[in-house]
Each structure stands twice: as structure tokens, then as C-alpha cells.
Design an enzyme around this catalytic site. Structure first.
Site, short mmCIF file in Angstrom:
data_model
loop_
_atom_site.label_atom_id
_atom_site.label_comp_id
_atom_site.label_asym_id
_atom_site.label_seq_id
_atom_site.Cartn_x
_atom_site.Cartn_y
_atom_site.Cartn_z
N ASN A 24 95.49 69.22 120.65
CA ASN A 24 96.60 69.92 121.30
C ASN A 24 97.06 69.09 122.50
O ASN A 24 96.41 69.09 123.53
CB ASN A 24 96.15 71.32 121.75
CG ASN A 24 97.25 72.08 122.47
OD1 ASN A 24 98.40 71.64 122.50
ND2 ASN A 24 96.91 73.22 123.05
N LYS A 49 99.56 69.54 124.35
CA LYS A 49 100.24 70.37 125.36
C LYS A 49 101.54 69.69 125.81
O LYS A 49 102.18 69.04 124.99
CB LYS A 49 99.28 70.67 126.52
CG LYS A 49 97.96 71.26 126.01
CD LYS A 49 97.07 71.82 127.06
CE LYS A 49 95.81 72.39 126.42
NZ LYS A 49 94.91 73.05 127.34
N HIS A 53 98.16 80.75 122.27
CA HIS A 53 97.30 79.95 123.15
C HIS A 53 97.21 80.66 124.50
O HIS A 53 98.17 81.29 124.95
CB HIS A 53 97.90 78.55 123.32
CG HIS A 53 96.94 77.61 123.99
ND1 HIS A 53 96.75 77.63 125.35
CD2 HIS A 53 96.09 76.69 123.50
CE1 HIS A 53 95.83 76.73 125.66
NE2 HIS A 53 95.41 76.14 124.56
N GLU A 112 97.44 79.68 127.40
CA GLU A 112 98.48 79.31 128.38
C GLU A 112 99.78 80.05 128.09
O GLU A 112 100.53 80.38 129.01
CB GLU A 112 98.67 77.78 128.36
CG GLU A 112 97.48 77.09 129.01
CD GLU A 112 97.11 75.74 128.43
OE1 GLU A 112 97.95 75.12 127.74
OE2 GLU A 112 95.96 75.31 128.67
N GLU A 171 88.86 80.13 122.29
CA GLU A 171 88.95 79.26 123.46
C GLU A 171 88.69 80.10 124.72
O GLU A 171 89.62 80.73 125.24
CB GLU A 171 90.33 78.63 123.57
CG GLU A 171 90.69 77.71 122.43
CD GLU A 171 91.78 76.72 122.82
OE1 GLU A 171 91.52 75.52 122.75
OE2 GLU A 171 92.86 77.15 123.23
N GLY A 218 90.17 72.97 130.18
CA GLY A 218 90.59 72.01 131.20
C GLY A 218 89.74 72.03 132.45
O GLY A 218 90.12 71.45 133.47
N SER A 221 87.15 72.18 126.82
CA SER A 221 86.37 71.03 127.31
C SER A 221 85.46 70.43 126.23
O SER A 221 84.35 69.99 126.53
CB SER A 221 85.57 71.40 128.56
OG SER A 221 86.46 71.77 129.60
N GLY A 270 92.45 67.91 126.50
CA GLY A 270 92.41 66.64 127.23
C GLY A 270 91.90 65.46 126.41
O GLY A 270 92.52 64.38 126.41
P1 13P Z 1 90.69 71.16 126.99
O1 13P Z 1 90.03 70.49 125.81
O2 13P Z 1 91.46 70.21 127.84
O3 13P Z 1 89.71 72.01 127.77
O4 13P Z 1 91.79 72.17 126.41
C1 13P Z 1 91.43 73.05 125.40
C2 13P Z 1 92.65 73.66 124.87
O5 13P Z 1 93.30 74.44 125.55
C3 13P Z 1 93.09 73.29 123.53
O6 13P Z 1 94.07 74.14 123.06
#
Ligand code: 13P
Length: 254
Positions: free
Chosen positions: A9, A11, A99, A101, A171, A177, A217, A239
Site C-alpha cells: 500500500n 498510500k 483502511h 486512515e 490492521e 506506521g 509495521s 512503509g
Molecule cells: P505500515 O506498514 O507503514 O505500518 O502501514 C501499514 C498499512 O497501513 C498498510 O495499509
């Protein structure tokens, strides 16, 4: 049969040239990895690049592109939105739905997400339904009930036939993150709980075939431990998906 999947992802990151070179690098590195019908890789990119990235992944048998969001309607006067029907027309076959976010910054509710799931399925787009609790929920030991509500309200309107075409991603919001990963025991415990909900509602066969991804993460150093949990069927990677080698090493951990 249950599929193992790693989704990157991206983002709201990468400029056009960066996105194309990352996708090319990932495709090239993955040529040396045994992918198959039951071991796939998906790139979830900013919508601007979906057309181009779909062309690239479309040439690979077991790689796919994925939208990060869709509108709940297929078409109409919704300026600035993208829909399942439109992403389908540029070769996209998956979309993230819900998601954390989007839930947090765009006020997406389970009710709205249930509509998006139905719309995605109506266009043969596979929805990857994201669920996850906040840190406070876990502190208060409410995490199972939060996930139960997200799954019930977001997915349980589906018929058995529809449900066969979805993927769930767990998640935990506190792990996204932050560098703080759920332990493999915590991930396994929640994935097993989610699968038990699906057994209750849709029966053993459908639950057994369901792919449940872990996200938060996840990186090369912890992917293998997470992926060896019996109910963790791959990862949704933020990430670490922006660095080709890290992402491919996570795929190798499958
Ligand atoms: P990270 O791997 O950066 O923690 O993000 C996870 C995520 O939100 C994937 O959709």
C-alpha cells in the site's frame, strides 16, 4: 483453496517517475520468486498511477494492481471520486475498502463501507476489507468487540457466494506506521477470532478459504514470524512497500 497474498500500500507517496521505477524494480525482482495462483502480489497505488501500473502488473501472471479506495456508487455526479467501474476499465482487479486512515480522516463508517463492498463485487473487483482497533480499545480490552462490529456491519450483509470473493486485512491502528508491530501471538489471536466469526456466519469451508492479511509495521525482519502463524495469510504493507528490496523480501517470507 486459501491464497497467500502480499499487498503493498503506497498510500499518498511517490511521484510518477518514482512510482514507475519502483513498480519496475519490484516486477524484475519478483521474476526470481515463485509466485502462483495461491501466492500473489498486489500493488495498491495512488489512483493517478493505476492505469500505468496495471499495464505493468498485467504482464505478470500473479501480480495485480489495487485501488486504495472507491466510491460507493458506480458512476454519477461525484466530482473528484473514483469508482469500481472506472478502475475496472483500466485493468484494476482489487480495491482496499475501509483502511483505518479513511475511517479516521474521511469519516467512513461501517454502513458506508458495506455499500462500497457491494459495489466492488458488482464489478468483479475484489475488496480487501480493512479492520483494526485503536490503542485505547486494546487498553480497555475492547479490541475483539470493535473487530466484531466492523466485520458484522461491513460484511455480514453478503451472501455466501459474494463472501467467497473478499479478503480481510487486520490492521491494528496502533501498529500502523509506528514501528510497533503486533506480536505474532497477538496477530494470530485476532486472525483466529476473525476466522471464527466467519465460521459461525458462513461455515467452515468459506472460512477456511478466506485470506486474512496482517498489516502494521510489517517488515523483512518480522514478516516470516508473522506469516508462519496458521491464520495469517500474508500482509498489507505500508512503509516497507516503498523500498523494492524490502517489499520483495517480505514476499519471499511467504
Ligand atoms: P505500515 O506498514 O507503514 O505500518 O502501514 C501499514 C498499512 O497501513 C498498510 O495499509
Amino acid at each position: 483453496m486459501r491464497k497467500k497474498i502480499v499487498v503493498g500500500n503506497w498510500k499518498m507517496n511517490l511521484l510518477k517517475t518514482q512510482a514507475e521505477s519502483l513498480a519496475n524494480e519490484v516486477v524484475n525482482l519478483l521474476r526470481h520468486v515463485d509466485l502462483s495462483e495461491t501466492k500473489k502480489v498486489i500493488l495498491s497505488t495512488p489512483s493517478l498511477y493505476l492505469n500505468k501500473i496495471s499495464e505493468l502488473t498485467g504482464k505478470e501472471k500473479f501480480m495485480f494492481s489495487c485501488s486504495q479506495n472507491i466510491h460507493h456508487e458506480n458512476s454519477g455526479a461525484y466530482t473528484g471520486e473514483i469508482s469500481a467501474e472506472r478502475i475496472k476499465s483500466v485493468g484494476v482487479s482489487y480495491t482496499l475498502v475501509g483502511h483505518s486512515e479513511r475511517r479516521a480522516y474521511f469519516d467512513e463508517t461501517n454502513e458506508l463501507l458495506a455499500k462500497k463492498i457491494t459495489t466492488a463485487l458488482s464489478q468483479n473487483i475484489v475488496p480487501i476489507y480493512c479492520c483494526g482497533e485503536q490503542l485505547e480499545d486494546r487498553r480497555l480490552e475492547n479490541h475483539f468487540s470493535v473487530i466484531l462490529t466492523q466485520i458484522e456491519e461491513g460484511l455480514f450483509h453478503l451472501s455466501s457466494d459474494e463472501f467467497k470473493n473478499i479478503i480481510i486485512a487486520y490492521e491494528p491502528v496502533w501498529a500502523i506506521g509506528t514501528g510497533e508491530t503486533a506480536t505474532s501471538d497477538q496477530a494470530q489471536e485476532m486472525h483466529a477470532f476473525i476466522r471464527s466469526l466467519i465460521i459461525e456466519k458462513y461455515g467452515n469451508d468459506i472460512a477456511d478459504d478466506l485470506t486474512i492479511l496482517y498489516g502494521g509495521s510489517c517488515k523483512p525482519s518480522n514478516a516470516e514470524e508473522l506469516f508462519t502463524c496458521p491464520d495469517v495469510d500474508g500482509g498489507l504493507i505500508g512503509g516497507a512497500s516503498l523500498i523494492a528490496e524490502d517489499f520483495v523480501n517480505i514476499v519471499k517470507a511467504l
